[in-house]
Design a protein around this motif. Structure first.
Motif, PDB file in Angstrom:
ATOM      1  N   LYS A  69       0.850  -1.190   0.000  1.00 33.67           N
ATOM      2  CA  LYS A  69       0.000   0.000   0.000  1.00 33.67           C
ATOM      3  C   LYS A  69       0.881   1.233   0.000  1.00 33.67           C
ATOM      4  O   LYS A  69       1.843   1.325   0.775  1.00 33.67           O
ATOM      5  CB  LYS A  69      -0.901   0.011   1.240  1.00 33.67           C
ATOM      6  CG  LYS A  69      -1.829   1.202   1.311  1.00 33.67           C
ATOM      7  CD  LYS A  69      -2.738   1.101   2.544  1.00 33.67           C
ATOM      8  CE  LYS A  69      -3.677   2.303   2.632  1.00 33.67           C
ATOM      9  NZ  LYS A  69      -4.577   2.211   3.799  1.00 33.67           N
ATOM     10  N   ALA A  70       0.549   2.150  -0.880  1.00 27.62           N
ATOM     11  CA  ALA A  70       1.328   3.395  -0.959  1.00 27.62           C
ATOM     12  C   ALA A  70       1.051   4.261   0.267  1.00 27.62           C
ATOM     13  O   ALA A  70      -0.011   4.168   0.887  1.00 27.62           O
ATOM     14  CB  ALA A  70       0.982   4.147  -2.226  1.00 27.62           C
ATOM     15  N   ALA A 146      -4.072   1.802  -3.260  1.00 29.92           N
ATOM     16  CA  ALA A 146      -4.056   3.264  -3.139  1.00 29.92           C
ATOM     17  C   ALA A 146      -3.768   3.674  -1.696  1.00 29.92           C
ATOM     18  O   ALA A 146      -4.119   2.971  -0.738  1.00 29.92           O
ATOM     19  CB  ALA A 146      -5.389   3.838  -3.590  1.00 29.92           C
ATOM     20  N   SER A 147      -3.129   4.800  -1.540  1.00 32.94           N
ATOM     21  CA  SER A 147      -2.819   5.325  -0.205  1.00 32.94           C
ATOM     22  C   SER A 147      -4.089   5.826   0.485  1.00 32.94           C
ATOM     23  O   SER A 147      -5.151   5.929  -0.138  1.00 32.94           O
ATOM     24  CB  SER A 147      -1.834   6.485  -0.324  1.00 32.94           C
ATOM     25  OG  SER A 147      -2.488   7.593  -0.966  1.00 32.94           O
ATOM     26  N   ASP A 148      -3.977   6.102   1.791  1.00 34.20           N
ATOM     27  CA  ASP A 148      -5.060   6.802   2.470  1.00 34.20           C
ATOM     28  C   ASP A 148      -5.203   8.204   1.899  1.00 34.20           C
ATOM     29  O   ASP A 148      -4.240   8.794   1.377  1.00 34.20           O
ATOM     30  CB  ASP A 148      -4.770   6.890   3.972  1.00 34.20           C
ATOM     31  CG  ASP A 148      -4.791   5.532   4.633  1.00 34.20           C
ATOM     32  OD1 ASP A 148      -5.516   4.645   4.150  1.00 34.20           O
ATOM     33  OD2 ASP A 148      -4.073   5.352   5.647  1.00 34.20           O
ATOM     34  N   GLU A 149      -6.430   8.727   2.000  1.00 34.80           N
ATOM     35  CA  GLU A 149      -6.678  10.056   1.446  1.00 34.80           C
ATOM     36  C   GLU A 149      -6.120  11.146   2.351  1.00 34.80           C
ATOM     37  O   GLU A 149      -6.063  10.984   3.575  1.00 34.80           O
ATOM     38  CB  GLU A 149      -8.183  10.277   1.272  1.00 34.80           C
ATOM     39  CG  GLU A 149      -8.820   9.317   0.274  1.00 34.80           C
ATOM     40  CD  GLU A 149     -10.317   9.547   0.171  1.00 34.80           C
ATOM     41  OE1 GLU A 149     -10.869  10.234   1.064  1.00 34.80           O
ATOM     42  OE2 GLU A 149     -10.948   9.049  -0.780  1.00 34.80           O
ATOM     43  N   VAL A 150      -5.735  12.231   1.738  1.00 32.88           N
ATOM     44  CA  VAL A 150      -5.299  13.436   2.454  1.00 32.88           C
ATOM     45  C   VAL A 150      -6.110  14.598   1.906  1.00 32.88           C
ATOM     46  O   VAL A 150      -6.121  14.826   0.689  1.00 32.88           O
ATOM     47  CB  VAL A 150      -3.791  13.705   2.285  1.00 32.88           C
ATOM     48  CG1 VAL A 150      -3.423  15.063   2.879  1.00 32.88           C
ATOM     49  CG2 VAL A 150      -2.978  12.606   2.954  1.00 32.88           C
ATOM     50  N   THR A 151      -6.832  15.277   2.819  1.00 30.06           N
ATOM     51  CA  THR A 151      -7.658  16.412   2.393  1.00 30.06           C
ATOM     52  C   THR A 151      -6.904  17.709   2.652  1.00 30.06           C
ATOM     53  O   THR A 151      -6.477  17.980   3.775  1.00 30.06           O
ATOM     54  CB  THR A 151      -8.994  16.425   3.141  1.00 30.06           C
ATOM     55  OG1 THR A 151      -9.698  15.216   2.839  1.00 30.06           O
ATOM     56  CG2 THR A 151      -9.841  17.614   2.714  1.00 30.06           C
ATOM     57  N   ILE A 152      -6.765  18.486   1.615  1.00 27.92           N
ATOM     58  CA  ILE A 152      -6.078  19.773   1.688  1.00 27.92           C
ATOM     59  C   ILE A 152      -7.133  20.879   1.691  1.00 27.92           C
ATOM     60  O   ILE A 152      -7.961  20.955   0.779  1.00 27.92           O
ATOM     61  CB  ILE A 152      -5.100  19.964   0.518  1.00 27.92           C
ATOM     62  CG1 ILE A 152      -4.102  18.798   0.469  1.00 27.92           C
ATOM     63  CG2 ILE A 152      -4.379  21.298   0.626  1.00 27.92           C
ATOM     64  CD1 ILE A 152      -3.262  18.677   1.713  1.00 27.92           C
ATOM     65  N   GLN A 153      -7.116  21.679   2.756  1.00 24.04           N
ATOM     66  CA  GLN A 153      -8.061  22.776   2.889  1.00 24.04           C
ATOM     67  C   GLN A 153      -7.377  24.098   2.552  1.00 24.04           C
ATOM     68  O   GLN A 153      -6.244  24.349   2.975  1.00 24.04           O
ATOM     69  CB  GLN A 153      -8.582  22.839   4.335  1.00 24.04           C
ATOM     70  CG  GLN A 153      -9.312  21.597   4.798  1.00 24.04           C
ATOM     71  CD  GLN A 153     -10.755  21.568   4.324  1.00 24.04           C
ATOM     72  OE1 GLN A 153     -11.229  22.505   3.684  1.00 24.04           O
ATOM     73  NE2 GLN A 153     -11.445  20.481   4.617  1.00 24.04           N
ATOM     74  N   ILE A 154      -8.125  24.907   1.789  1.00 27.17           N
ATOM     75  CA  ILE A 154      -7.679  26.281   1.540  1.00 27.17           C
ATOM     76  C   ILE A 154      -8.353  27.158   2.587  1.00 27.17           C
ATOM     77  O   ILE A 154      -9.584  27.197   2.677  1.00 27.17           O
ATOM     78  CB  ILE A 154      -8.054  26.754   0.124  1.00 27.17           C
ATOM     79  CG1 ILE A 154      -7.503  25.774  -0.913  1.00 27.17           C
ATOM     80  CG2 ILE A 154      -7.536  28.160  -0.114  1.00 27.17           C
ATOM     81  CD1 ILE A 154      -6.001  25.637  -0.882  1.00 27.17           C
ATOM     82  N   THR A 155      -7.552  27.820   3.405  1.00 29.36           N
ATOM     83  CA  THR A 155      -8.082  28.560   4.544  1.00 29.36           C
ATOM     84  C   THR A 155      -8.135  30.049   4.247  1.00 29.36           C
ATOM     85  O   THR A 155      -7.112  30.660   3.899  1.00 29.36           O
ATOM     86  CB  THR A 155      -7.220  28.305   5.789  1.00 29.36           C
ATOM     87  OG1 THR A 155      -7.125  26.905   6.012  1.00 29.36           O
ATOM     88  CG2 THR A 155      -7.830  28.978   7.010  1.00 29.36           C
ATOM     89  N   PHE A 156      -9.384  30.599   4.421  1.00 32.89           N
ATOM     90  CA  PHE A 156      -9.541  32.042   4.289  1.00 32.89           C
ATOM     91  C   PHE A 156      -9.105  32.720   5.578  1.00 32.89           C
ATOM     92  O   PHE A 156      -9.170  32.146   6.668  1.00 32.89           O
ATOM     93  CB  PHE A 156     -11.006  32.386   3.989  1.00 32.89           C
ATOM     94  CG  PHE A 156     -11.480  31.849   2.665  1.00 32.89           C
ATOM     95  CD1 PHE A 156     -11.155  32.510   1.474  1.00 32.89           C
ATOM     96  CD2 PHE A 156     -12.235  30.681   2.588  1.00 32.89           C
ATOM     97  CE1 PHE A 156     -11.598  32.016   0.257  1.00 32.89           C
ATOM     98  CE2 PHE A 156     -12.667  30.186   1.384  1.00 32.89           C
ATOM     99  CZ  PHE A 156     -12.348  30.847   0.205  1.00 32.89           C
TER     100      PHE A 156
END
Length: 683
Positions: A69-70, A146-156
């Motif tokens: 697994k990646a 597939a690897s675990d997901e990583v959520t990238i947030q754009i912060t205001f």
């Protein structure tokens, strides 16, 4: 291996010195491997003409059972608008991989490839989203998991705060509260809102407020942030937590009244409040007369003050918020409408002196109230309020009840309309008196009477009842196992009585006039007394009657005036049981206990005496009661027949001899005439 021209050789593979792939003209082998294919591999070269075989070096191959697994790592999951973050993808423990990147599009589950065949496994991004990666190698390509997901947030950078949308700071458990999420400088954006607390998962709303039910455990903080509606990976920072004070129990309203009694046509002011908190409106209720039905009087009153002129039981409660949160209802306040009629209590007896335990009757008189339909309330210093439909009340007097009897009238159609309480009527109550009994004589003369006189001093109005105990049967001495009855007779009255007994036995006596004992024992010996009880009145205890129970069964005694029957005469037998009475006797001859004598066998005289003319062995026994209780059999008495006489015997012998002599003489004459001899033998 390089051994001349390739066309002259054939190639094969072995695994652990066993054939694995047969000879062929090509030197490349493509196989699908499993975990069982791990081992040591070797290449064989065979010359097509000479069949010479050459071997290569040994190659060890390990085949894992599961694809790897990646792993996807991110320098940060939150980046400011215009910033970037580096993602790194790797496959641990193996090499030769290229990396393939994917991203989920906002608002759907669709996945788009971002980059394929990246050899260094590093990618720099500036766009929010959910990313993952996987490794691939070989031809055809073999992929890792597939690897675990990583959520990238754009912060205001907009500042966010939570405010409580109530005008009162004190919140109660169960109350619905509303909090609002305020984003500074974010009015032109289209937001959806996320809410977070220490006790629940994230909650989302389309509006900038959230209504929830408060709990005592929910006071730690409410936080929120805004998320761009068109790009769910773009959001503000979380606000600071808003702390709210939540009390465990809903408060109780307090209802106060200027007065609880108002005259006809008057008014009274009621005030409702909730201590320690604000924002309440007030809801009023009143119980309808003669039922438990409650009717609302006024709802949503903000000042908590109401003026009334109608009697009834009122209470109130506070309410606030939407949906409305209510306090506990206040205690009820009863408002009485008071009539001006004068009220008094009178004693309904013809004697002024009352004794403890005596039943008295008091009457409630309402002046000028003859046309009204009243019911009556009575109050004393020693009891709770008592109600009657009639204007009198009968109760049992006590020495502690002398302080006063008060009454008032209540209108039957409106129980909240009444007169004032009367003044207290004082009654003198003395200890229960003792009746005095006297007799003009102590001994009853033959055929005469004794006069008894009962009196109670110093009072009047008495009727006299007498309690007398009698024993049935009235034997002075009772034997164990006999059946008896003790009766209580109340003389001098026609009252329906219940009865109380004082007995020596531990057995519980009855509450009626007759106390039956089916089989007496020694424990029943002693004195017996009784008295009558009717409602709250008693007779005096009767004089005692004593009962003596003997343990041994009595034996009858048999005597005879003589034991020899005279010529032509009889013998008198007497049977007795002392010292007691009530016996009847059975007589027996010659131990024939199953055949008692009857009038053919003897002459029966007074109880306990018979006359017999026949000799024999006689005995007797006594019996009394129902069922019959028998004594032991008496001693035996032998009675002889009449005395002997010589004259009758001689007379009979002479007659016999004379007759024999005559016969002999006749026979002699007969023998002579015939010439025969006669021999006479001694008789």
């Amino acid at each position: 291996m390089k051994e001349g021209e390739e066309t002259q050789w054939e190639y094969a593979l072995t695994k652990d010195n066993w054939p694995f792939a047969p000879y062929k003209v090509h030197k490349h082998f493509t196989v699908s491997l499993s975990k069982d294919d791990s081992g040591e591999y070797q290449c064989l070269l065979r010359h097509k003409l000479s069949y010479d075989v050459k071997t290569s070096n040994i190659f060890s191959l390990t085949v894992s059972g599961e694809a790897p697994k990646a792993t996807l790592l991110s320098g940060s999951t939150n980046i400011p608008v215009g910033g970037r973050v580096t993602l790194t993808c790797s496959v641990a423990g193996s090499a030769g991989w290229t990396y393939h990147w994917s991203r989920r599009t906002p608002g759907s589950d669709e996945t788009l490839p971002v980059r394929d065949g990246d050899e260094n496994g590093v990618m720099s991004i500036s766009q929010g989203g959910t990313y993952w990666c996987r490794g691939g190698r070989g031809n055809p390509v073999f992929y890792t998991h597939a690897s675990d997901e990583v959520t990238i947030q754009i912060t205001f950078s907009n500042k966010v705060s939570v405010t409580l949308q109530t005008s009162w700071p004190h919140i109660f458990s169960g109350e619905t509260i509303t909090v609002r999420c305020e984003i500074q400088g974010g009015r032109d954006a289209e937001w959806e809102y996320e809410w977070r607390t220490s006790w629940s998962t994230t909650h989302r709303t389309n509006d900038d407020y959230w209504s929830t039910r408060a709990s005592e455990s929910h006071g730690e903080g409410y936080m929120c942030r805004g998320r761009h509606r068109r790009d769910p990976y773009s959001s503000t920072e979380w606000s600071k937590g808003l702390k709210v004070t939540v009390s465990r129990e809903a408060p109780k309203a307090t209802l106060l009244s200027g007065s609880t009694n108002i005259p006809v046509g008057g008014r009274v002011t009621l005030t409702c409040s909730v201590a320690g908190s604000a924002g309440w409106t007030y809801h009023w209720s009143r119980r309808t007369p003669g039922s438990d039905e409650t009717l609302p009087v006024r709802d949503g009153d903000e000042n908590g003050v109401m003026s009334i002129s109608q009697g009834g039981t009122y209470w109130c409660r506070g309410g606030r918020g939407n949906p409305v949160f209510y306090t506990h209802a206040s205690d009820g306040v009863t408002i009485q409408i008071t009539f001006s009629n004068k009220v008094s209590v009178t004693l309904q007896t013809s004697w002024p002196h009352i004794f403890s335990g005596e039943t008295i009757t008091v009457r409630c008189e309402i002046q000028g109230g003859g046309d009204a339909e009243w019911e009556y309330e009575w109050r004393t210093s020693w009891s709770t309020t008592h109600q009657t439909n009639d204007d009198y009340w009968s109760t049992r007097a006590s020495e502690s009840h002398s302080e006063g009897y008060m009454c008032r009238g209540r209108h039957r159609r409106d129980p909240y309309s009444s007169t004032e309480w009367s003044k207290g009527l004082k009654v003198t109550v003395s200890p229960q008196p003792k009746a005095q009994l006297s007799a003009d004589k102590r001994t009853i003369p033959a055929g005469g009477r004794v006069t008894l006189t009962c009196s109670v001093d110093p009072s009047s109005g008495w009727k006299y009842d007498w309690a007398v105990v009698t024993l049935q049967p009235d034997w002075t001495e009772i034997y164990r196992g006999e059946r008896i009855s003790v009766s209580c007779e109340i003389q001098g009255g026609d009252t329906e009585w219940t009865y109380e007994w004082r007995t020596p036995s531990s057995h519980t006596p009855p509450s009626y006039s007759e106390y039956r004992i089916s089989s007496v024992t020694l424990s029943h010996s002693g004195s017996y007394r009784c008295r009558g009880r009717s409602d709250y009145s008693f007779t005096e205890w009767s004089d005692e009657i004593r009962l003596t129970v003997s343990s041994d069964k009595p034996r009858a005694s048999l005597t005879a005036d003589t034991t020899v029957i005279p010529a032509g005469g009889r013998v008198t037998l007497t049977c007795s049981v002392d010292p007691s009475s009530g016996w009847k006797y059975d007589w027996y001859r010659d131990n024939k206990l199953s055949e008692p004598l009857n009038t053919r066998d003897a002459d029966f005289h007074t109880t306990g005496q018979i006359s017999v003319s026949q000799g024999g062995v006689y005995s007797c026994r006594g019996g009394r009661g129902d069922p019959v209780y028998y004594t032991e059999k008496s001693q035996e008495v032998t009675v002889s027949g009449p005395e002997s006489s010589s004259f009758p015997v001689l007379l009979i012998v002479g007659l016999v001899c004379g007759i024999v002599l005559i016969i002999v003489l006749l026979l002699c004459g007969f023998r002579k005439s015939t010439g025969e001899s006669l021999i006479i033998k001694n008789l």
